[in-house]
Design a protein around this motif. Structure first.
Motif, PDB file in Angstrom:
ATOM      1  N   GLN A  39       0.199  14.639 -12.882  1.00  0.00           N
ATOM      2  CA  GLN A  39       1.357  15.126 -13.635  1.00  0.00           C
ATOM      3  C   GLN A  39       2.299  15.970 -12.764  1.00  0.00           C
ATOM      4  OE1 GLN A  39       0.771  18.151 -16.748  1.00  0.00           O
ATOM      5  NE2 GLN A  39      -1.263  18.484 -15.871  1.00  0.00           N
ATOM      6  N   PHE A  40       1.783  16.459 -11.640  1.00  0.00           N
ATOM      7  CA  PHE A  40       2.602  17.194 -10.683  1.00  0.00           C
ATOM      8  C   PHE A  40       3.070  16.281  -9.552  1.00  0.00           C
ATOM      9  CE2 PHE A  40      -0.163  20.510 -12.490  1.00  0.00           C
ATOM     10  CZ  PHE A  40       0.791  21.419 -12.912  1.00  0.00           C
ATOM     11  N   ASP A  41       2.918  14.973  -9.734  1.00  0.00           N
ATOM     12  CA  ASP A  41       3.317  13.948  -8.760  1.00  0.00           C
ATOM     13  C   ASP A  41       2.437  13.905  -7.519  1.00  0.00           C
ATOM     14  OD1 ASP A  41       5.393  12.754 -10.250  1.00  0.00           O
ATOM     15  OD2 ASP A  41       6.719  14.419  -9.740  1.00  0.00           O
ATOM     16  N   PHE A  42       1.194  14.356  -7.633  1.00  0.00           N
ATOM     17  CA  PHE A  42       0.238  14.179  -6.551  1.00  0.00           C
ATOM     18  C   PHE A  42      -0.303  12.757  -6.622  1.00  0.00           C
ATOM     19  CE2 PHE A  42       0.194  18.761  -6.493  1.00  0.00           C
ATOM     20  CZ  PHE A  42      -0.141  19.089  -5.190  1.00  0.00           C
ATOM     21  N   TYR A  43      -0.639  12.207  -5.480  1.00  0.00           N
ATOM     22  CA  TYR A  43      -1.241  10.876  -5.408  1.00  0.00           C
ATOM     23  C   TYR A  43      -2.450  10.944  -4.470  1.00  0.00           C
ATOM     24  CZ  TYR A  43       1.495  10.833  -1.117  1.00  0.00           C
ATOM     25  OH  TYR A  43       2.036  11.166   0.105  1.00  0.00           O
ATOM     26  N   PRO A  44      -3.494  10.135  -4.755  1.00  0.00           N
ATOM     27  CA  PRO A  44      -4.708  10.168  -3.929  1.00  0.00           C
ATOM     28  C   PRO A  44      -4.456   9.615  -2.528  1.00  0.00           C
ATOM     29  CG  PRO A  44      -5.091   9.048  -6.025  1.00  0.00           C
ATOM     30  CD  PRO A  44      -3.627   9.264  -5.906  1.00  0.00           C
ATOM     31  N   ILE A  45      -5.122  10.232  -1.550  1.00  0.00           N
ATOM     32  CA  ILE A  45      -5.123   9.705  -0.178  1.00  0.00           C
ATOM     33  C   ILE A  45      -6.564   9.709   0.311  1.00  0.00           C
ATOM     34  CG2 ILE A  45      -2.743  10.224   0.487  1.00  0.00           C
ATOM     35  CD1 ILE A  45      -3.647  12.806   1.723  1.00  0.00           C
ATOM     36  N   GLY A  46      -6.963   8.636   0.963  1.00  0.00           N
ATOM     37  CA  GLY A  46      -8.325   8.536   1.466  1.00  0.00           C
ATOM     38  C   GLY A  46      -9.324   8.277   0.359  1.00  0.00           C
ATOM     39  N   SER A  47     -10.599   8.399   0.711  1.00  0.00           N
ATOM     40  CA  SER A  47     -11.664   8.105  -0.242  1.00  0.00           C
ATOM     41  C   SER A  47     -12.299   9.399  -0.751  1.00  0.00           C
ATOM     42  CB  SER A  47     -12.703   7.209   0.410  1.00  0.00           C
ATOM     43  OG  SER A  47     -13.203   7.825   1.574  1.00  0.00           O
ATOM     44  N   VAL A  48     -13.084   9.268  -1.782  1.00  0.00           N
ATOM     45  CA  VAL A  48     -13.792  10.399  -2.380  1.00  0.00           C
ATOM     46  C   VAL A  48     -14.816  10.934  -1.380  1.00  0.00           C
ATOM     47  CG1 VAL A  48     -15.351  11.056  -4.267  1.00  0.00           C
ATOM     48  CG2 VAL A  48     -13.452   9.478  -4.699  1.00  0.00           C
ATOM     49  N   TYR A  49     -14.982  12.252  -1.346  1.00  0.00           N
ATOM     50  CA  TYR A  49     -15.939  12.892  -0.447  1.00  0.00           C
ATOM     51  C   TYR A  49     -16.620  14.040  -1.184  1.00  0.00           C
ATOM     52  CZ  TYR A  49     -12.269  16.386   0.049  1.00  0.00           C
ATOM     53  OH  TYR A  49     -11.326  17.339  -0.224  1.00  0.00           O
ATOM     54  N   MET A  50     -17.671  14.563  -0.595  1.00  0.00           N
ATOM     55  CA  MET A  50     -18.417  15.672  -1.209  1.00  0.00           C
ATOM     56  C   MET A  50     -18.058  16.986  -0.510  1.00  0.00           C
ATOM     57  SD  MET A  50     -20.180  14.335  -3.636  1.00  0.00           S
ATOM     58  CE  MET A  50     -21.428  15.527  -4.075  1.00  0.00           C
ATOM     59  N   GLU A  51     -17.877  18.044  -1.325  1.00  0.00           N
ATOM     60  CA  GLU A  51     -17.611  19.383  -0.800  1.00  0.00           C
ATOM     61  C   GLU A  51     -18.281  20.378  -1.740  1.00  0.00           C
ATOM     62  OE1 GLU A  51     -13.729  21.153   1.045  1.00  0.00           O
ATOM     63  OE2 GLU A  51     -13.646  21.464  -1.129  1.00  0.00           O
ATOM     64  N   ALA A  52     -19.091  21.245  -1.200  1.00  0.00           N
ATOM     65  CA  ALA A  52     -19.828  22.249  -1.977  1.00  0.00           C
ATOM     66  C   ALA A  52     -20.586  21.588  -3.134  1.00  0.00           C
ATOM     67  CB  ALA A  52     -18.890  23.336  -2.490  1.00  0.00           C
ATOM     68  N   GLY A  53     -21.135  20.394  -2.884  1.00  0.00           N
ATOM     69  CA  GLY A  53     -21.911  19.679  -3.882  1.00  0.00           C
ATOM     70  C   GLY A  53     -21.101  19.010  -4.984  1.00  0.00           C
ATOM     71  N   MET A  54     -19.770  18.953  -4.812  1.00  0.00           N
ATOM     72  CA  MET A  54     -18.898  18.347  -5.825  1.00  0.00           C
ATOM     73  C   MET A  54     -18.115  17.190  -5.221  1.00  0.00           C
ATOM     74  SD  MET A  54     -17.344  21.891  -7.445  1.00  0.00           S
ATOM     75  CE  MET A  54     -15.886  21.068  -7.952  1.00  0.00           C
ATOM     76  N   PRO A  55     -17.965  16.072  -5.978  1.00  0.00           N
ATOM     77  CA  PRO A  55     -17.113  14.989  -5.484  1.00  0.00           C
ATOM     78  C   PRO A  55     -15.648  15.407  -5.555  1.00  0.00           C
ATOM     79  CG  PRO A  55     -18.006  14.426  -7.643  1.00  0.00           C
ATOM     80  CD  PRO A  55     -18.598  15.749  -7.241  1.00  0.00           C
ATOM     81  N   LYS A  56     -14.921  15.166  -4.472  1.00  0.00           N
ATOM     82  CA  LYS A  56     -13.513  15.565  -4.380  1.00  0.00           C
ATOM     83  C   LYS A  56     -12.653  14.402  -3.923  1.00  0.00           C
ATOM     84  CE  LYS A  56     -13.828  20.296  -4.576  1.00  0.00           C
ATOM     85  NZ  LYS A  56     -13.105  21.370  -3.985  1.00  0.00           N
ATOM     86  N   GLN A  57     -11.369  14.487  -4.237  1.00  0.00           N
ATOM     87  CA  GLN A  57     -10.376  13.510  -3.797  1.00  0.00           C
ATOM     88  C   GLN A  57      -9.213  14.275  -3.181  1.00  0.00           C
ATOM     89  OE1 GLN A  57      -9.985   9.846  -4.091  1.00  0.00           O
ATOM     90  NE2 GLN A  57      -8.490  10.544  -2.610  1.00  0.00           N
TER      91      GLN A  57
END
Length: 157
Positions: A117-135
């Motif tokens: 909604q803030f016009d962000f778009y995904p780049i790259g693939s999902v990864y893990m950080e601090a035990g959480m999946p991130k994009q």
């Protein structure tokens, strides 16, 4: 209800910023303190939101000089008030003042749709950080500033 949002320096506002982030990230999300607080805090630009009625600090977020937005935290009793939008708008204004072309965020996977909604778009693939999946997501600052211009809030330094 009304809120004040201020751009603050870590060196002066660290106790207030830490208090909010400890409640949200360390206590609620169980993120270890050594991961939550890093060297980026000293060089980042921080936003602090306070409830005008009781002067309580209720939310924060930061942006690095390179355009990485992170550590957006809103204390539990205020999450339904959409305070996070004020933080994002303040961070977009900081990015614009730094003449950045693009801003980035490491979004929790369940919040990816929210950031679109803030016009962000995904780049790259999902990864893990601090035990959480991130994009990782990006947004052109020219688009982000449009969201900041729509905001009606008090911004101070």
């Amino acid at each position: 209800m009304s809120y004040s949002i201020s751009q603050v320096k870590w060196q002066q506002a660290a106790p207030l910023l830490k208090n909010i982030r400890e409640k949200v990230f360390v206590c609620e999300r169980r993120i270890p303190k050594k991961i939550e607080f890093d060297q980026g805090d000293r060089t980042a630009y921080h936003m602090l939101v306070c409830d005008d009625e009781n002067q309580e600090p209720i939310a924060t977020g930061r942006i690095t000089p390179q355009g990485e937005i992170s550590r957006i935290a809103v204390v539990m009793g205020y999450r339904s008030k959409k305070i996070d939008k004020y933080i994002m708008q303040g961070l977009f204004r900081v990015a614009d003042s730094l003449a950045l072309k693009e801003v980035f965020i490491s979004s929790p996977l369940e919040k990816v749709e929210y950031f679109t909604q803030f016009d962000f778009y995904p780049i790259g693939s999902v990864y893990m950080e601090a035990g959480m999946p991130k994009q990782r997501m990006a947004c052109a600052i020219s688009r982000a500033v449009k969201h900041a211009e729509k905001a009606k809030y008090y911004l101070s330094h």
